[in-house]
Scaffold this motif. Sequence first.
Motif, mmCIF file in Angstrom:
data_model
loop_
_atom_site.group_PDB
_atom_site.id
_atom_site.type_symbol
_atom_site.label_atom_id
_atom_site.label_comp_id
_atom_site.label_asym_id
_atom_site.label_seq_id
_atom_site.Cartn_x
_atom_site.Cartn_y
_atom_site.Cartn_z
ATOM 1 N N TYR A 130 0.859 -1.189 0.000
ATOM 2 C CA TYR A 130 0.000 0.000 0.000
ATOM 3 C C TYR A 130 0.896 1.241 0.000
ATOM 4 N N ARG A 131 1.226 1.741 -1.176
ATOM 5 C CA ARG A 131 2.241 2.784 -1.330
ATOM 6 C C ARG A 131 1.710 4.199 -1.117
ATOM 7 N N ASN A 132 0.405 4.374 -1.140
ATOM 8 C CA ASN A 132 -0.133 5.740 -1.001
ATOM 9 C C ASN A 132 -0.693 5.987 0.403
ATOM 10 N N VAL A 133 -0.135 5.278 1.412
ATOM 11 C CA VAL A 133 -0.488 5.513 2.809
ATOM 12 C C VAL A 133 0.765 5.920 3.566
ATOM 13 N N SER A 134 0.709 7.078 4.228
ATOM 14 C CA SER A 134 1.796 7.531 5.091
ATOM 15 C C SER A 134 1.302 7.471 6.528
ATOM 16 N N ALA A 135 2.013 6.709 7.374
ATOM 17 C CA ALA A 135 1.604 6.552 8.772
ATOM 18 C C ALA A 135 2.685 7.122 9.679
ATOM 19 N N CYS A 136 2.264 7.826 10.734
ATOM 20 C CA CYS A 136 3.226 8.402 11.658
ATOM 21 C C CYS A 136 2.779 8.190 13.101
ATOM 22 N N LEU A 137 3.735 8.337 14.018
ATOM 23 C CA LEU A 137 3.457 8.282 15.452
ATOM 24 C C LEU A 137 3.125 9.685 15.930
ATOM 25 N N GLY A 138 1.985 9.844 16.608
ATOM 26 C CA GLY A 138 1.606 11.161 17.086
ATOM 27 C C GLY A 138 0.278 11.151 17.812
ATOM 28 N N ASP A 139 -0.089 12.284 18.360
ATOM 29 C CA ASP A 139 -1.359 12.470 19.056
ATOM 30 C C ASP A 139 -2.397 12.939 18.042
ATOM 31 N N GLY A 140 -3.356 12.071 17.752
ATOM 32 C CA GLY A 140 -4.341 12.356 16.715
ATOM 33 C C GLY A 140 -5.214 13.564 16.972
ATOM 34 N N TYR A 141 -5.323 13.991 18.226
ATOM 35 C CA TYR A 141 -6.117 15.185 18.519
ATOM 36 C C TYR A 141 -5.651 16.363 17.671
ATOM 37 N N TYR A 142 -4.349 16.436 17.421
ATOM 38 C CA TYR A 142 -3.771 17.572 16.700
ATOM 39 C C TYR A 142 -3.682 17.343 15.190
ATOM 40 N N GLY A 143 -4.158 16.190 14.730
ATOM 41 C CA GLY A 143 -4.138 15.904 13.301
ATOM 42 C C GLY A 143 -2.732 15.758 12.766
ATOM 43 N N TRP A 144 -2.568 16.150 11.491
ATOM 44 C CA TRP A 144 -1.259 16.121 10.832
ATOM 45 C C TRP A 144 -1.203 17.375 9.966
ATOM 46 N N PRO A 145 -0.925 18.523 10.596
ATOM 47 C CA PRO A 145 -1.063 19.815 9.904
ATOM 48 C C PRO A 145 -0.162 19.996 8.685
ATOM 49 N N GLU A 146 0.964 19.274 8.638
ATOM 50 C CA GLU A 146 1.890 19.446 7.514
ATOM 51 C C GLU A 146 1.261 19.143 6.161
ATOM 52 N N HIS A 147 0.271 18.246 6.146
ATOM 53 C CA HIS A 147 -0.336 17.835 4.868
ATOM 54 C C HIS A 147 -1.743 18.386 4.669
ATOM 55 N N ALA A 148 -2.192 19.216 5.605
ATOM 56 C CA ALA A 148 -3.536 19.806 5.514
ATOM 57 C C ALA A 148 -3.572 20.865 4.412
ATOM 58 N N PRO A 149 -4.773 21.195 3.889
ATOM 59 C CA PRO A 149 -6.081 20.686 4.315
ATOM 60 C C PRO A 149 -6.441 19.366 3.650
ATOM 61 N N TYR A 150 -7.381 18.664 4.256
ATOM 62 C CA TYR A 150 -7.807 17.349 3.785
ATOM 63 C C TYR A 150 -9.236 17.384 3.240
ATOM 64 N N ASP A 151 -9.458 16.553 2.226
ATOM 65 C CA ASP A 151 -10.814 16.419 1.671
ATOM 66 C C ASP A 151 -11.719 15.654 2.624
ATOM 67 N N GLY A 152 -11.123 14.787 3.428
ATOM 68 C CA GLY A 152 -11.890 14.011 4.382
ATOM 69 C C GLY A 152 -11.033 13.638 5.575
ATOM 70 N N ILE A 153 -11.648 13.521 6.736
ATOM 71 C CA ILE A 153 -10.965 13.087 7.955
ATOM 72 C C ILE A 153 -11.835 12.031 8.620
ATOM 73 N N ILE A 154 -11.215 10.922 9.003
ATOM 74 C CA ILE A 154 -11.927 9.840 9.655
ATOM 75 C C ILE A 154 -11.247 9.553 10.981
ATOM 76 N N VAL A 155 -12.028 9.474 12.055
ATOM 77 C CA VAL A 155 -11.496 9.274 13.401
ATOM 78 C C VAL A 155 -12.018 7.951 13.938
ATOM 79 N N THR A 156 -11.096 7.072 14.356
ATOM 80 C CA THR A 156 -11.503 5.733 14.789
ATOM 81 C C THR A 156 -11.383 5.565 16.296
ATOM 82 N N ALA A 157 -11.542 6.656 17.035
ATOM 83 C CA ALA A 157 -11.601 6.629 18.495
ATOM 84 C C ALA A 157 -12.580 7.714 18.927
#
Length: 228
Positions: A130-157
């Motif tokens: 799966y080459r088009n998925v970038s995963a990182c370690l972090g606190d999801g509350y703050y999102g991932w601002p470096e790649h924002a804005p997003y067309d969609g956001i999904i939260v699994t907690a």
Amino acid sequence: MNDMTRMMLDIDAEMKLTRPYTGMEALAPRVIQAIRQVPRDQFLPEETRAYAFYDGPVPIGFGQTISQPFIVALMTDLLQPEPEHSVLEIGTGSCYQAAVLSLLVRQVYSVEIIPELARQARERLDGLGYRNVSACLGDGYYGWPEHAPYDGIIVTAAAPEVPEPLLEQLKPGGRLVIPIGPPYQYQELRLIEKAEDGSYASRKILGVAFVPLTGQHPFAKPETLGGP
């Protein structure tokens, strides 16, 4: 009947059962195809793979679960993913949800707070191609601002309310799908839509049960923040 066919029939049955609440007649064909293509058993620990195609959550260790296939399909469909979209996932977990999304959008960014799950996710995604998925370690509350804005956001907690940073990182016209409610109690799956003028509309979709959003953020319990 093979395991995948049985799982898809279970998802279809759940769609019909929840129709009075969701208002949805059926899943989009692209979403159904993506669910069919992703081998769910490859996203589970060896000891729980026998339950891979069961239509329910399955433990993956560290107090976390892989979500019920129906819920994965429903949340994916609610995003209305398009091939040119960039999507943020909060809570990588097993990375099954990220893999499903990767077949539907241009790029998936996923944030996981548990170091071992984040490491496993990167290895699994690489190993399965799966080459088009970038995963990182972090606190999801703050999102991932470096790649924002997003067309969609999904939260699994589940969170008591929608994290403000996620609203800020959502594009105008974008969709955010998130469970809202207290830990291990009744929660509501919500669809948040951001208008072109920056305002938001929220709609309850269905009652759900998710693990809580954790980390060093305003929703955390005092003891996790180092307070009294």
